[in-house]
Design a protein around this motif. Structure first.
Motif, PDB file in Angstrom:
ATOM      1  N   GLU A   1       0.821  -1.211   0.000  1.00 51.90           N
ATOM      2  CA  GLU A   1       0.000   0.000   0.000  1.00 51.90           C
ATOM      3  C   GLU A   1       0.854   1.260   0.000  1.00 51.90           C
ATOM      4  N   GLY A   2       2.170   1.094   0.167  1.00 49.33           N
ATOM      5  CA  GLY A   2       3.059   2.255   0.119  1.00 49.33           C
ATOM      6  C   GLY A   2       3.304   2.899   1.467  1.00 49.33           C
ATOM      7  N   ALA A   3       3.145   2.118   2.567  1.00 48.95           N
ATOM      8  CA  ALA A   3       3.418   2.678   3.885  1.00 48.95           C
ATOM      9  C   ALA A   3       4.888   3.097   3.987  1.00 48.95           C
ATOM     10  N   LEU A   4       5.782   2.299   3.422  1.00 51.34           N
ATOM     11  CA  LEU A   4       7.185   2.690   3.278  1.00 51.34           C
ATOM     12  C   LEU A   4       7.477   2.768   1.788  1.00 51.34           C
ATOM     13  N   PHE A   5       8.107   3.830   1.368  1.00 51.20           N
ATOM     14  CA  PHE A   5       8.406   3.971  -0.060  1.00 51.20           C
ATOM     15  C   PHE A   5       9.703   4.751  -0.253  1.00 51.20           C
ATOM     16  N   ARG A   6      10.265   4.670  -1.443  1.00 51.63           N
ATOM     17  CA  ARG A   6      11.522   5.367  -1.736  1.00 51.63           C
ATOM     18  C   ARG A   6      11.240   6.759  -2.302  1.00 51.63           C
ATOM     19  N   ASP A   7      11.981   7.725  -1.809  1.00 48.45           N
ATOM     20  CA  ASP A   7      11.877   9.077  -2.342  1.00 48.45           C
ATOM     21  C   ASP A   7      12.494   9.105  -3.739  1.00 48.45           C
ATOM     22  N   LYS A   8      11.834   9.816  -4.657  1.00 47.30           N
ATOM     23  CA  LYS A   8      12.314   9.812  -6.038  1.00 47.30           C
ATOM     24  C   LYS A   8      13.669  10.487  -6.177  1.00 47.30           C
ATOM     25  N   LYS A   9      13.871  11.551  -5.421  1.00 44.25           N
ATOM     26  CA  LYS A   9      15.091  12.344  -5.584  1.00 44.25           C
ATOM     27  C   LYS A   9      16.295  11.716  -4.865  1.00 44.25           C
ATOM     28  N   THR A  10      16.104  11.339  -3.609  1.00 40.80           N
ATOM     29  CA  THR A  10      17.254  10.908  -2.810  1.00 40.80           C
ATOM     30  C   THR A  10      17.295   9.396  -2.580  1.00 40.80           C
ATOM     31  N   SER A  11      16.259   8.673  -2.985  1.00 40.41           N
ATOM     32  CA  SER A  11      16.113   7.247  -2.691  1.00 40.41           C
ATOM     33  C   SER A  11      15.978   6.954  -1.201  1.00 40.41           C
ATOM     34  N   ALA A  12      15.731   7.969  -0.392  1.00 39.40           N
ATOM     35  CA  ALA A  12      15.538   7.735   1.045  1.00 39.40           C
ATOM     36  C   ALA A  12      14.249   6.955   1.270  1.00 39.40           C
ATOM     37  N   VAL A  13      14.255   6.094   2.287  1.00 38.18           N
ATOM     38  CA  VAL A  13      13.037   5.375   2.641  1.00 38.18           C
ATOM     39  C   VAL A  13      12.151   6.317   3.463  1.00 38.18           C
ATOM     40  N   LEU A  14      10.936   6.552   2.987  1.00 39.36           N
ATOM     41  CA  LEU A  14      10.029   7.467   3.696  1.00 39.36           C
ATOM     42  C   LEU A  14       8.800   6.718   4.202  1.00 39.36           C
ATOM     43  N   VAL A  15       8.115   7.309   5.174  1.00 42.32           N
ATOM     44  CA  VAL A  15       6.908   6.707   5.736  1.00 42.32           C
ATOM     45  C   VAL A  15       5.689   7.506   5.283  1.00 42.32           C
ATOM     46  N   ASP A  16       4.674   6.804   4.791  1.00 42.64           N
ATOM     47  CA  ASP A  16       3.409   7.471   4.501  1.00 42.64           C
ATOM     48  C   ASP A  16       2.530   7.323   5.739  1.00 42.64           C
ATOM     49  N   ALA A  17       2.357   8.416   6.453  1.00 38.64           N
ATOM     50  CA  ALA A  17       1.671   8.351   7.751  1.00 38.64           C
ATOM     51  C   ALA A  17       0.242   7.833   7.620  1.00 38.64           C
ATOM     52  N   ASP A  18      -0.396   8.042   6.472  1.00 36.20           N
ATOM     53  CA  ASP A  18      -1.783   7.609   6.310  1.00 36.20           C
ATOM     54  C   ASP A  18      -1.882   6.102   6.107  1.00 36.20           C
ATOM     55  N   GLU A  19      -0.902   5.544   5.401  1.00 35.40           N
ATOM     56  CA  GLU A  19      -0.946   4.097   5.141  1.00 35.40           C
ATOM     57  C   GLU A  19      -0.376   3.295   6.302  1.00 35.40           C
ATOM     58  N   CYS A  20       0.595   3.855   7.023  1.00 38.64           N
ATOM     59  CA  CYS A  20       1.277   3.146   8.117  1.00 38.64           C
ATOM     60  C   CYS A  20       0.285   2.808   9.229  1.00 38.64           C
ATOM     61  N   ILE A  21       0.331   1.548   9.715  1.00 39.61           N
ATOM     62  CA  ILE A  21      -0.603   1.138  10.774  1.00 39.61           C
ATOM     63  C   ILE A  21       0.076   1.124  12.153  1.00 39.61           C
ATOM     64  N   ARG A  22       1.297   1.630  12.230  1.00 40.39           N
ATOM     65  CA  ARG A  22       2.049   1.740  13.501  1.00 40.39           C
ATOM     66  C   ARG A  22       2.238   0.372  14.173  1.00 40.39           C
ATOM     67  N   CYS A  23       2.529  -0.659  13.388  1.00 37.22           N
ATOM     68  CA  CYS A  23       2.700  -1.985  13.995  1.00 37.22           C
ATOM     69  C   CYS A  23       4.056  -2.124  14.665  1.00 37.22           C
ATOM     70  N   GLY A  24       5.018  -1.299  14.260  1.00 37.08           N
ATOM     71  CA  GLY A  24       6.324  -1.312  14.926  1.00 37.08           C
ATOM     72  C   GLY A  24       7.293  -2.355  14.405  1.00 37.08           C
ATOM     73  N   ALA A  25       6.914  -3.082  13.361  1.00 39.13           N
ATOM     74  CA  ALA A  25       7.805  -4.135  12.845  1.00 39.13           C
ATOM     75  C   ALA A  25       9.115  -3.532  12.324  1.00 39.13           C
ATOM     76  N   CYS A  26       9.027  -2.376  11.651  1.00 33.61           N
ATOM     77  CA  CYS A  26      10.237  -1.746  11.097  1.00 33.61           C
ATOM     78  C   CYS A  26      11.175  -1.273  12.202  1.00 33.61           C
ATOM     79  N   ILE A  27      10.571  -0.803  13.305  1.00 41.96           N
ATOM     80  CA  ILE A  27      11.394  -0.302  14.420  1.00 41.96           C
ATOM     81  C   ILE A  27      12.250  -1.436  14.969  1.00 41.96           C
ATOM     82  N   ARG A  28      11.621  -2.618  15.097  1.00 47.29           N
ATOM     83  CA  ARG A  28      12.355  -3.769  15.627  1.00 47.29           C
ATOM     84  C   ARG A  28      13.367  -4.299  14.618  1.00 47.29           C
TER      85      ARG A  28
END
Lengths: 161, 653
Positions: A92-119
């Motif tokens: 759904e695009g909760a985490l996606f790559r920025d077009k310019k810098t390739s940084a991994v960004l978070v889409d706050a609307d799609e993210c369900i705050r499960c915390g899996a990425c943090i761990r």
């Protein structure tokens, strides 16, 4: 593959670099933490910062650690990064790559705050602020990282790989 | 519009006896009248401490304050103030320390913590944003500051801890509060006040942050301050501050380099000017032992360090901090040998929680022993001699635990030892209002007037006018004659008042004097306006400086301080400097009288008594002081803190 940009802590081999203002090593002042949270949330707070200075000086003094300070910051891992690999809402695009810098960004609307990425993060560089309900992750400030600009001893650099 | 910008808007009031913790709103009036930190503290002290109380009794009030700039991105904003009635001097006790505590407390949402009364058993205060509680500190009582610091960080995930060591628990009057293991509120003895209240530590973790009225403008101004004041070349007229450009790498110990081996002050308690180990203490030798520089919160100056001693008997010893204080108050006065010994003592003072200034107390004891005014019976049979680091180590440990007759004597602090040993010993004591501060001001009239009018006793951080500072004020006020040192008395009172007001402001903002000095006037007003949304002017700030300083003097007046107490020690008048370039220098009573008259006149304080006059009090909005002075009975003369209570205590092993 597009180039990967990221903020990297580095310290010079020599102890101090002239002019004397520049020490060449992290001094643990936390300016990076303050400016990171201030840029994104308009308040300085290391709990809202995507970069962290970890102070181990008491361990170092007692000989339990060889490092006085460690810096935790996102390296924007290439390919399918560990955070993206575990994200249940990746499609759904909760985490996606920025077009310019390739940084991994978070889409706050799609993210369900499960915390899996943090761990999953090997650099301890993702967190969640319950107060603001915000995911906190380095976004490279859109290509001009403020921590690199403000670091007093200049031990952070913005690099391309 | 956000409700509070710059200030957090909440004052925390902790009644230690009942354990009740109240959160009170900060009033706009207090914020604008006293600005923050030191200003808030002085207001609290005036309102809540009755004159003549025992500083180590439950009636003493301990106030900890942070200012509007703390907890933001502003450079060098890692300082916070602590005020109380001093058990060391019996007048205003006030100190300022760095580290990350200021940011932690402010970001948790508090401007001030006020501690009253005494806890029934050892406790520590834990603050995590809205959650504030007193926790049992039984398991930490008796532990060193480093152990306490580590334990609270480990158990509670604190971001910063300030605590006392064994010295504070044993009510040693020279004890201090240690923040983040190496930063200290040294002077005036706050450790003993913590100890007398059974308060072991305060741990903070703040995640809320501080609102800023105009974030973009504030960021721009902060950046400008860093580029101009910290990394930039010395400004016109601030050439004297070039000294701080080396301050970052060498820290305050670079001040060793500006002295010469045969022209020091205070060697062997001011008996000679020849410091035999000068070459071992030059800052290059410190750099050999330095592993990494250390900055307080958001500090681009990073004048502190982590060190590892490379050679000598203390090789391998690791620690942090190190200021010029360890040289002037320990190495020089006690004639020590090298940085290894200094680093060892620095660690010892930090761990036990004793002020670095305690070295002066020890030197005074050795000096009296040499003069025969302190007998072998009083030293428990110990031979006191100069230049022995092992002996100093033993004396520091004896002090912290009030061990034996000598330990108990030293624990009373510099000036009080003189009181205990009698008038002849007291005659030799170098102090103003109970405190001692480097350097020797015989023949330095600018320093004499500033040290004598400092509100916490002789001190260099309450309005420095030594060295380049006087040159700066001479330039700014366009009076070249003012910049002359030595016996010149011209304009010294003007420089002193200006410097004192500016340093009050530094403690109110509250930022570091080493990193940014001088920052006041329009420049500071612009920054505070962007931060708080309240329009500040240079005039408003100047008045705040004057108001807080006058309030501090009023507090001291209530404790019995009069003009006759604000004088150099008799030894400085009677005994000229023995050798060195300053040979023959002495304090002159006519110079003192002239400068003091001018100073009091300019301050608007009474020339005979140094009591602030009614007109001045009204002008500064201190009507409550005026009312109390008008109603109050004459206050008994200041002699120092009452000593009986802190005399020998049984050790429970």
């Amino acid at each position: 593959m597009r180039p990967r940009w990221f903020v990297e802590p580095f310290e010079e081999e020599s102890r101090f670099i002239p002019p004397p203002r520049i020490s060449g090593k992290c001094t643990g002042c936390g300016t990076c933490e303050a400016i990171c949270s201030f840029t994104h949330f308009e308040v300085a707070s290391n709990a809202l910062s995507a970069i962290h200075v970890v102070n181990n000086d008491m361990d170092w003094i007692q000989g339990r650690s060889s490092k006085i300070i460690e810096i935790d910051v996102c390296r924007q891992c290439p390919g399918l990064s560990p955070c993206m690999a575990v994200c249940p809402k990746l499609a759904e695009g909760a985490l996606f790559r920025d077009k310019k810098t390739s940084a991994v960004l978070v889409d706050a609307d799609e993210c369900i705050r499960c915390g899996a990425c943090i761990r999953a993060c090997p650099y301890d560089s993702m967190s969640h602020s319950p107060r603001l309900d915000a995911m906190i992750k380095c976004d490279l400030c859109g290509g001009e990282p403020k921590c690199v600009e403000w670091c007093p001893p200049k031990v952070l650099r913005y690099v391309k790989e | 519009m956000k409700e509070w910008c710059g200030w957090a808007g909440t004052v925390l009031r902790v009644d230690l006896e009942s354990g009740e913790i109240k959160k009170q709103p900060l009033t706009r009036d207090k914020a604008l009248t006293y600005l923050g930190s030191r200003g808030f503290n002085q207001k609290t002290l005036w309102d809540e401490i009755r004159p003549g109380i025992d500083p180590l009794g439950p009636e003493n009030v301990l106030s900890i304050g942070v200012g509007p700039l703390n907890g933001t991105i502003f450079p060098c904003s890692g300082r916070y103030s602590m005020s109380y009635k001093s058990p060391w001097t019996g007048i205003l006790g006030d100190g300022n320390a760095g580290g990350k505590f200021a940011a932690g407390l402010k970001q948790a949402g508090y401007d001030q913590i006020i501690f009253t009364k005494k806890a029934k058993k050892p406790v520590y205060l834990w603050i995590e944003d809205e959650n504030v509680e007193l926790k049992d500190a039984g398991h930490l009582w008796g532990e060193t500051t480093w152990h306490t610091n580590e334990a609270i960080i480990k158990d509670d995930k604190a971001s910063s801890v300030c605590c006392i060591g064994p010295a504070g628990e044993n009510l040693v009057r020279t004890s201090c509060v240690i923040t983040d293991a190496f930063d200290a509120h040294g002077m005036c003895g706050p450790g003993a006040v913590f100890g007398s209240k059974n308060l072991k530590a305060i741990g903070v973790k703040g995640t809320i942050g501080v609102n800023v009225a105009d974030p973009d403008r504030f960021m721009e101004l902060s950046r400008k301050v860093i580029d101009k004041k910290v990394h930039g070349p010395p400004l016109a007229g601030e050439g004297s501050y070039r000294i701080y450009n080396v301050g970052a790498l060498r820290g305050t110990p670079h001040l060793v380099d500006v002295n010469k081996a045969d022209n020091w002050d205070w060697v062997r308690y001011a008996s000679t000017a020849k410091f035999r180990a000068h070459d071992n203490f030059v800052s290059d030798r410190l750099l050999e032992n330095t592993v990494r520089l250390r900055g307080c919160c958001v500090c681009p100056t990073h004048c502190k360090r982590w060190y590892e001693v490379q050679e000598g008997p203390y090789a391998g010893l690791r620690g942090g901090g190190i200021e010029f204080n360890i040289v002037k108050y320990n190495a020089v006065v006690n004639d020590l040998n090298d940085w290894g010994e200094a680093c060892h003592l620095n660690n010892l003072y930090n761990q036990l929680g004793i002020s670095i200034n305690h070295g002066t107390t020890i030197a005074y004891a050795i000096y009296l022993y040499e003069k025969g005014l302190l007998t072998k019976e009083q030293t428990d049979g110990l031979e006191l001699k100069w230049g022995d680091a092992e002996l100093i180590t033993e004396l520091v440990k004896k002090t912290a635990y009030r061990d034996g007759r000598l330990g108990n004597l030293l624990a009373e602090g510099h000036y009080n030892i003189g009181r205990i040993l009698g008038p002849e010993a007291l005659w030799h004591c170098i102090h103003v209002l109970g405190l001692a501060s480097y350097p020797d001001f015989r023949g330095k009239n600018n320093l004499m007037i500033q040290r004598c009018t400092s509100t916490r006793g002789c001190d260099h951080l309450r309005g420095e006018v030594g060295g380049g500072h006087i040159g700066y004020w001479a330039h700014v006020l366009d009076d070249p004659e003012m910049g002359r040192g030595g016996y010149s008395t011209h304009g010294k009172h003007v420089a002193t008042v200006s410097s004192q007001n500016v340093q009050v402001l530094f403690d109110c903002y509250s930022v570091c004097k080493n990193g940014l000095y001088p920052l006041y006037g329009e420049e500071a007003a612009e920054i505070l306006t962007a931060l708080t949304g309240v329009v500040f002017t240079a005039q408003m700030l100047w008045e705040i400086g004057e108001r807080v300083y006058t309030l501090e003097q009023s507090f001291n007046v209530r404790e019995g301080v009069k003009r006759k107490h604000m004088v150099p020690p008799p030894r400085y008048f009677a005994e000229p400097q023995a050798d060195g370039l300053s040979k023959g220098n002495v304090c002159r009573i006519e110079d003192y009288d002239e400068m003091m008259d001018d100073y009091l006149e300019l301050r608007g304080w009474d020339i005979e008594t140094a009591v602030p006059k009614n007109a001045k009090l009204v002008e500064l909005g201190l009507a409550m002081v005026k009312e109390e002075f008008e109603a109050g009975v004459p206050y008994p003369d200041w002699v120092g803190p009452p000593l009986a209570q802190a005399m020998p205590r049984e050790r429970s092993d």
